[in-house]
Design an enzyme around this catalytic site. Sequence first.
Site, PDB file in Angstrom:
ATOM      1  N   SER A 145       0.845  -1.197   0.000  1.00 62.19           N
ATOM      2  CA  SER A 145       0.000   0.000   0.000  1.00 62.19           C
ATOM      3  C   SER A 145       0.875   1.241   0.000  1.00 62.19           C
ATOM      4  O   SER A 145       1.959   1.263   0.602  1.00 62.19           O
ATOM      5  CB  SER A 145      -0.894   0.022   1.236  1.00 62.19           C
ATOM      6  OG  SER A 145      -1.557   1.269   1.350  1.00 62.19           O
ATOM      7  N   TYR A 159      -2.517  -0.251  10.064  1.00 66.24           N
ATOM      8  CA  TYR A 159      -2.493  -0.714   8.677  1.00 66.24           C
ATOM      9  C   TYR A 159      -1.150  -0.400   8.022  1.00 66.24           C
ATOM     10  O   TYR A 159      -0.561  -1.252   7.347  1.00 66.24           O
ATOM     11  CB  TYR A 159      -3.635  -0.062   7.897  1.00 66.24           C
ATOM     12  CG  TYR A 159      -3.726  -0.494   6.461  1.00 66.24           C
ATOM     13  CD1 TYR A 159      -4.180  -1.770   6.130  1.00 66.24           C
ATOM     14  CD2 TYR A 159      -3.375   0.365   5.419  1.00 66.24           C
ATOM     15  CE1 TYR A 159      -4.277  -2.175   4.800  1.00 66.24           C
ATOM     16  CE2 TYR A 159      -3.469  -0.034   4.096  1.00 66.24           C
ATOM     17  CZ  TYR A 159      -3.919  -1.297   3.788  1.00 66.24           C
ATOM     18  OH  TYR A 159      -4.005  -1.692   2.481  1.00 66.24           O
TER      19      TYR A 159
END
Length: 250
Positions: A145, A159
Amino acid sequence: MLIVMNRLEGNVALITGGSRGIGAAVALRLAEEGADVVLTYENSAERATEVVEQIKARGRRALAIQADSAIPEALTAAVDEAAAMFGRLDILVNNAGVFLVGPLEDLGPAEIDRTLAVNVRAPFAASQAAVRHMGQGGRIISIGSNVAERAVFPGLALYSMSKTALVGMTKGLARELGPRGVTVNLVHPGPTDTDSNPADGPNAEVIAGFTAVGRYAETAEIAATVAHLASADGSYITGASIHIDGGFTA
């Protein structure tokens, strides 16, 4: 978009979380380039079946396996089943992930454990299982990501941490598996138009504004880079973290 057909002819690919979003786009792109494809899914049986049928319509073999990536034994069994069903395994795409966000004080052990189980332990476990079936030319590609490098909003610490862990895994495995002819790479997508993060969502304009090009990616744009890494054209790329983020991290 120009697709170099049959670069992956004779290859078998496994994509975790391949029933929707980036995972589904990767599955279809690899099939278009000649690979037979196995995908795992947790809950989306109907959507997984749709992807399988689309792959078969492209003339390739396909299989969907239900497996919760948080359970290592289930993931290992899925990898072994894929290799047994199609006689080999050449490409692993670690795509399955969870996106649990919130203030630091509100993230309890359950959220932490689930995030690390799916986003960190699962790619490692799947890679362990897959490499037992891979020979020269094997490919391991993980989906990270953009927020691993640039967390622009509060609440992303957990995250971001989980996706940053994949950088270390990728570098370590690249060194370990390089002598065996297996490459290991990491793709960091930026804002991408999916069901969970639509390009017309309530925060989309702000999010797109963080990119240099001012827009979301299409899932096919992420899949194109994965396909390159999976093919012989990507044979000299390993240990790399590649940002397909429209300049989000520039």
